[in-house]
Design a protein around this motif. Sequence first.
Motif, PDB file in Angstrom:
ATOM      1  N   LEU A   5       0.832  -1.201   0.000  1.00 42.11           N
ATOM      2  CA  LEU A   5       0.000   0.000   0.000  1.00 42.11           C
ATOM      3  C   LEU A   5       0.868   1.252   0.000  1.00 42.11           C
ATOM      4  O   LEU A   5       0.616   2.187  -0.765  1.00 42.11           O
ATOM      5  N   LEU A  45      -2.103   9.578   4.573  1.00 43.60           N
ATOM      6  CA  LEU A  45      -2.261   8.147   4.299  1.00 43.60           C
ATOM      7  C   LEU A  45      -1.044   7.360   4.756  1.00 43.60           C
ATOM      8  O   LEU A  45      -1.175   6.227   5.235  1.00 43.60           O
ATOM      9  N   ILE A  50      -3.194   1.981   8.890  1.00 44.81           N
ATOM     10  CA  ILE A  50      -4.224   1.352   8.063  1.00 44.81           C
ATOM     11  C   ILE A  50      -4.633  -0.001   8.633  1.00 44.81           C
ATOM     12  O   ILE A  50      -5.792  -0.396   8.566  1.00 44.81           O
ATOM     13  N   LYS A  60      -9.240  -3.400  -0.015  1.00 41.40           N
ATOM     14  CA  LYS A  60     -10.042  -2.484  -0.841  1.00 41.40           C
ATOM     15  C   LYS A  60      -9.193  -1.338  -1.359  1.00 41.40           C
ATOM     16  O   LYS A  60      -9.310  -0.934  -2.519  1.00 41.40           O
ATOM     17  N   MET A  61      -8.333  -0.796  -0.497  1.00 38.79           N
ATOM     18  CA  MET A  61      -7.474   0.306  -0.915  1.00 38.79           C
ATOM     19  C   MET A  61      -6.511  -0.144  -2.012  1.00 38.79           C
ATOM     20  O   MET A  61      -6.292   0.577  -2.979  1.00 38.79           O
ATOM     21  N   LEU A  64      -8.157  -0.201  -5.423  1.00 40.00           N
ATOM     22  CA  LEU A  64      -8.527   1.058  -6.069  1.00 40.00           C
ATOM     23  C   LEU A  64      -7.531   1.407  -7.165  1.00 40.00           C
ATOM     24  O   LEU A  64      -6.328   1.158  -7.039  1.00 40.00           O
ATOM     25  N   ILE A  67      -5.636   5.619  -5.258  1.00 41.93           N
ATOM     26  CA  ILE A  67      -6.020   5.854  -3.861  1.00 41.93           C
ATOM     27  C   ILE A  67      -6.068   7.348  -3.550  1.00 41.93           C
ATOM     28  O   ILE A  67      -7.038   7.843  -2.968  1.00 41.93           O
ATOM     29  N   CYS A  71      -9.471   9.533  -2.514  1.00 38.44           N
ATOM     30  CA  CYS A  71      -9.555  10.271  -1.251  1.00 38.44           C
ATOM     31  C   CYS A  71      -9.741  11.766  -1.515  1.00 38.44           C
ATOM     32  O   CYS A  71     -10.534  12.430  -0.838  1.00 38.44           O
ATOM     33  N   TRP A  91     -12.593   8.863   5.286  1.00 35.18           N
ATOM     34  CA  TRP A  91     -12.640   8.210   3.980  1.00 35.18           C
ATOM     35  C   TRP A  91     -12.230   6.739   4.096  1.00 35.18           C
ATOM     36  O   TRP A  91     -12.887   5.872   3.542  1.00 35.18           O
ATOM     37  N   VAL A  92     -11.173   6.473   4.850  1.00 38.29           N
ATOM     38  CA  VAL A  92     -10.707   5.099   5.023  1.00 38.29           C
ATOM     39  C   VAL A  92     -11.793   4.263   5.695  1.00 38.29           C
ATOM     40  O   VAL A  92     -12.073   3.143   5.283  1.00 38.29           O
ATOM     41  N   LEU A  95     -14.642   2.943   3.423  1.00 38.90           N
ATOM     42  CA  LEU A  95     -14.382   1.905   2.414  1.00 38.90           C
ATOM     43  C   LEU A  95     -15.007   0.582   2.758  1.00 38.90           C
ATOM     44  O   LEU A  95     -15.203   0.097   3.704  1.00 38.90           O
TER      45      LEU A  95
END
Length: 95
Positions: A5, A45, A50, A60-61, A64, A67, A71, A91-92, A95
């Motif tokens: 990530l 981020l 996370i 999920k991130m 995307l 990312i 966001c 936002w996180v 998801l």
Amino acid sequence: MKRELEEKIKFEWEKFYLDCMRTSKENIFVKSQEITLKREIKSCLMEIDIMSYGKLVLQKMLGLENIIEACYRYILELGLKNPLKVQVCSWVKSL
């Protein structure tokens, strides 16, 4: 997965930044607010934990396409009412 990530976020930022820098100076000035906000989103981020949101959110991130852009769009819809870190966390969670 967390490392993936972080690498994805760094890559997206670098790509966005380089795309902006290859345009005209006028375009950079026009996009300055977007550049600044996306840089701050990237930092937020990278700072938040996370993993505390669960493995599903992390997956999920990673799924995307972009990312930072996702966001950024979420935050624009909110209208910057709260501190940015709070909005990124919101936002996180969504998801």
